[in-house]
Design a protein around this motif. Structure first.
Motif, PDB file in Angstrom:
ATOM      1  N   ILE A 349       1.188 -23.205   2.808  1.00  0.00           N
ATOM      2  CA  ILE A 349       1.904 -21.992   2.361  1.00  0.00           C
ATOM      3  C   ILE A 349       2.238 -21.100   3.543  1.00  0.00           C
ATOM      4  N   LEU A 350       1.286 -20.970   4.504  1.00  0.00           N
ATOM      5  CA  LEU A 350       1.547 -20.128   5.674  1.00  0.00           C
ATOM      6  C   LEU A 350       2.695 -20.676   6.512  1.00  0.00           C
ATOM      7  N   LYS A 351       2.856 -22.002   6.537  1.00  0.00           N
ATOM      8  CA  LYS A 351       3.973 -22.585   7.269  1.00  0.00           C
ATOM      9  C   LYS A 351       5.325 -22.251   6.619  1.00  0.00           C
ATOM     10  N   GLU A 352       5.297 -22.064   5.301  1.00  0.00           N
ATOM     11  CA  GLU A 352       6.543 -21.725   4.606  1.00  0.00           C
ATOM     12  C   GLU A 352       6.888 -20.241   4.668  1.00  0.00           C
ATOM     13  N   MET A 353       5.906 -19.400   4.972  1.00  0.00           N
ATOM     14  CA  MET A 353       6.116 -17.953   4.958  1.00  0.00           C
ATOM     15  C   MET A 353       7.164 -17.473   5.965  1.00  0.00           C
ATOM     16  N   PRO A 354       7.182 -17.932   7.238  1.00  0.00           N
ATOM     17  CA  PRO A 354       8.201 -17.427   8.178  1.00  0.00           C
ATOM     18  C   PRO A 354       9.632 -17.675   7.701  1.00  0.00           C
ATOM     19  N   ALA A 355       9.880 -18.856   7.130  1.00  0.00           N
ATOM     20  CA  ALA A 355      11.239 -19.143   6.660  1.00  0.00           C
ATOM     21  C   ALA A 355      11.607 -18.276   5.468  1.00  0.00           C
ATOM     22  N   LEU A 356      10.611 -17.979   4.608  1.00  0.00           N
ATOM     23  CA  LEU A 356      10.886 -17.166   3.429  1.00  0.00           C
ATOM     24  C   LEU A 356      11.052 -15.685   3.761  1.00  0.00           C
ATOM     25  N   GLU A 357      10.388 -15.204   4.817  1.00  0.00           N
ATOM     26  CA  GLU A 357      10.448 -13.782   5.176  1.00  0.00           C
ATOM     27  C   GLU A 357      11.336 -13.516   6.396  1.00  0.00           C
ATOM     28  N   ARG A 358      12.062 -14.521   6.844  1.00  0.00           N
ATOM     29  CA  ARG A 358      12.917 -14.363   8.024  1.00  0.00           C
ATOM     30  C   ARG A 358      14.035 -13.334   7.756  1.00  0.00           C
ATOM     31  N   GLY A 359      14.221 -12.370   8.683  1.00  0.00           N
ATOM     32  CA  GLY A 359      15.292 -11.378   8.605  1.00  0.00           C
ATOM     33  C   GLY A 359      14.979 -10.156   7.767  1.00  0.00           C
ATOM     34  N   LEU A 360      13.906 -10.214   6.950  1.00  0.00           N
ATOM     35  CA  LEU A 360      13.603  -9.062   6.093  1.00  0.00           C
ATOM     36  C   LEU A 360      13.206  -7.840   6.917  1.00  0.00           C
ATOM     37  N   SER A 361      12.453  -8.052   7.978  1.00  0.00           N
ATOM     38  CA  SER A 361      12.046  -6.907   8.813  1.00  0.00           C
ATOM     39  C   SER A 361      13.250  -6.318   9.545  1.00  0.00           C
ATOM     40  N   THR A 362      14.196  -7.193   9.915  1.00  0.00           N
ATOM     41  CA  THR A 362      15.406  -6.681  10.586  1.00  0.00           C
ATOM     42  C   THR A 362      16.223  -5.811   9.648  1.00  0.00           C
ATOM     43  N   ILE A 363      16.347  -6.256   8.396  1.00  0.00           N
ATOM     44  CA  ILE A 363      17.096  -5.455   7.416  1.00  0.00           C
ATOM     45  C   ILE A 363      16.427  -4.102   7.201  1.00  0.00           C
ATOM     46  N   LYS A 364      15.115  -4.140   7.116  1.00  0.00           N
ATOM     47  CA  LYS A 364      14.385  -2.885   6.925  1.00  0.00           C
ATOM     48  C   LYS A 364      14.528  -1.976   8.139  1.00  0.00           C
ATOM     49  N   LEU A 365      14.534  -2.577   9.334  1.00  0.00           N
ATOM     50  CA  LEU A 365      14.701  -1.788  10.546  1.00  0.00           C
ATOM     51  C   LEU A 365      16.071  -1.124  10.584  1.00  0.00           C
ATOM     52  N   ILE A 366      17.113  -1.856  10.196  1.00  0.00           N
ATOM     53  CA  ILE A 366      18.465  -1.284  10.184  1.00  0.00           C
ATOM     54  C   ILE A 366      18.557  -0.130   9.194  1.00  0.00           C
ATOM     55  N   SER A 367      17.934  -0.300   8.024  1.00  0.00           N
ATOM     56  CA  SER A 367      17.971   0.781   7.027  1.00  0.00           C
ATOM     57  C   SER A 367      17.245   2.027   7.511  1.00  0.00           C
TER      58      SER A 367
END
Length: 457
Positions: A349-367
């Motif tokens: 599951i931890l191996k799948e987490m980066p692909a599932l959460e990729r880009g979310l922090s960037t979107i939050k940073l832009i907002s």
């Protein structure tokens, strides 16, 4: 007697000395050889000089008499003109007195008519000013000269002139209630004039070929360099397509062009964005990047969730999706104990987490960064505003408009970027959590099933 004799001797000696000095030389032609000849020559010279002097004297006396005659003529003319000037001045003064008496008599006899004719001239001037700027003059030409002449006239107006004023007023009032199409002259923005069909809505609006026009005087219309917004153009289309006698919605400017000019001065979207300056463009670029990234994440997570749901419905292990890879990890580790299996599944599951959460922090940073950039633009705009106040004072608000526009526009852009990106981040994060929750539920179920199987043994 002795002195006279001595003087004669000296003179003779003076004239004789050159002759004695040149006796050896040959005598020159026409030169006196003796004292007698010299004396004769002197007498001849005196006669010649006297004759020339008398001639010059006679010429001088003649010229003097001539100049005196001319001076006498000029003095006589001056006396005549002065007398004439006195007569004219007396006549002028008498005429002024007579003119004042006649004007007083005229005003007395006119009575209320003088005030009436003053009102006529005033109305003529006002009508001339209105007709000169009226759209109706583009259709009905040739009305201004008669009105201007009547407005500037100082005499009594004639009945024909009064009838012309009344007719012009009646014609203007009648045309103000008409919607009429006529052929007129239109000047394009490039300066080329041509004839075209023009639809006039009273004295308010002129339209031709879905273009709004402005009356420029002299029977010509000018096409607006910038047309109003699309909703007004739709109203113009409806008006041009309407049949005679049909009721339709149209565009009417009751201010006769003032409101239309305000609409034309209102900046459009690109102009408003340009008011934000460099900071505004940076915010827009960040917003576009954040929105595209958010849509990509939402689309990708939606496809992943759909693939996982199909995997759950089929119940078959394998598949190119996170759940299939978790099930594959369980299949490869069925023989291990429960603790080891749980660790293996957590690792999958931890191996799948980066692909599932990729880009979310960037979107939050832009907002979060977008409002801060908007605040930066606000501060920059206010600095420009205070600089303008320092240099030019507060007399002209237009000098401060640029800085204020930048301050407000960057704030708006920052909020316009922050709000949608924050909402899109929430949606994408929710999709990611749903997928992760499904993986955790499946992993927990697999561990529980494995534990029950080992316990049964």
């Amino acid at each position: 007697m002795f002195r006279k004799t001595l003087l004669t001797f000296l003179v003779c000696g003076f004239f004789a000395s050159p002759v004695l000095a040149q006796e050896a030389a040959a005598p020159a032609k026409d030169e006196p050889l003796t004292l007698q000849q010299l004396l004769e020559r002197v007498k001849e010279g005196r006669v010649t000089d006297n004759s020339a002097n008398k001639k010059r004297e006679r010429q001088f006396i003649n010229e003097r008499n001539k100049r005196k005659s001319m001076l006498d003529d000029v003095n006589r003319k001056i006396d005549i003109e002065e007398a004439r000037s006195e007569r004219l001045e007396a006549t002028f003064n008498a005429n002024e007195l007579q003119l004042a008496e006649l004007e007083g008599l005229l005003n007395e006899r006119l009575g209320v008519f003088g005030e009436l004719f003053g009102v006529v001239r005033q109305v003529s001037g006002e009508t001339s000013a209105q007709v000169g700027t009226s759209i109706i003059s583009g259709e009905i030409t040739g009305r201004l000269p008669a009105l201007d002449e009547l407005a500037k006239s100082k005499g009594l107006p004639k009945i024909k002139e009064l009838e012309g004023l009344w007719y012009a007023l009646q014609q203007e009032m009648t045309a103000q209630g008409e919607v009429k199409t006529f052929t007129g002259q239109i000047v394009a923005p490039d300066g080329i004039a041509g004839a075209a069909e023009i639809t006039r809505v009273g004295p308010f609006t002129a339209i031709s070929d879905n273009r709004f026009l402005r009356y420029a005087g002299d029977g010509k219309f000018v096409e607006l360099g910038r047309q109003p917004p699309a909703r007004f153009m739709d109203g113009a289309d409806d008006l041009l397509d309407a049949d005679a006698g049909e009721l339709t919605a149209g565009v009417v400017d009751p201010s006769r062009g003032a409101i239309l000019d305000l609409f034309l001065q209102t900046p459009n979207l690109s102009e408003r964005i340009g008011q934000g300056g460099l900071v505004g463009y940076i915010i827009i670029l960040l917003g576009i990047a954040g929105v595209l990234l958010a849509f990509e994440r939402i689309f990708s997570l939606t496809l992943t969730a759909k693939s996982i749901n199909n995997q759950l419905e089929s119940g078959q292990p394998g598949g190119d999706n996170p759940l299939g890879r978790v099930w594959e990890a369980y299949t490869n580790n069925r023989s291990v104990d429960v603790e080891t299996l749980e660790l293996k599944l957590d690792d999958a599951i931890l191996k799948e987490m980066p692909a599932l959460e990729r880009g979310l922090s960037t979107i939050k940073l832009i907002s979060g960064v977008a409002p801060l950039l908007g605040l930066l633009g606000t501060v920059t705009g206010m600095i420009l505003t205070f600089q303008a106040i320092t240099l030019f004072g507060t007399g002209d608000p237009k000098l401060m408009a640029g800085g204020i526009s930048q301050a407000l526009m960057t704030t708006v852009l920052g909020l316009c970027v922050a709000i949608p990106t924050l909402l899109l981040h929430s949606v994408a994060a929710s999709r990611s959590r749903e997928v992760v929750q499904i993986l955790e539920e499946q992993a927990t179920g697999l561990v529980a099933a494995h534990a029950e199987n080992n316990k049964g043994r």
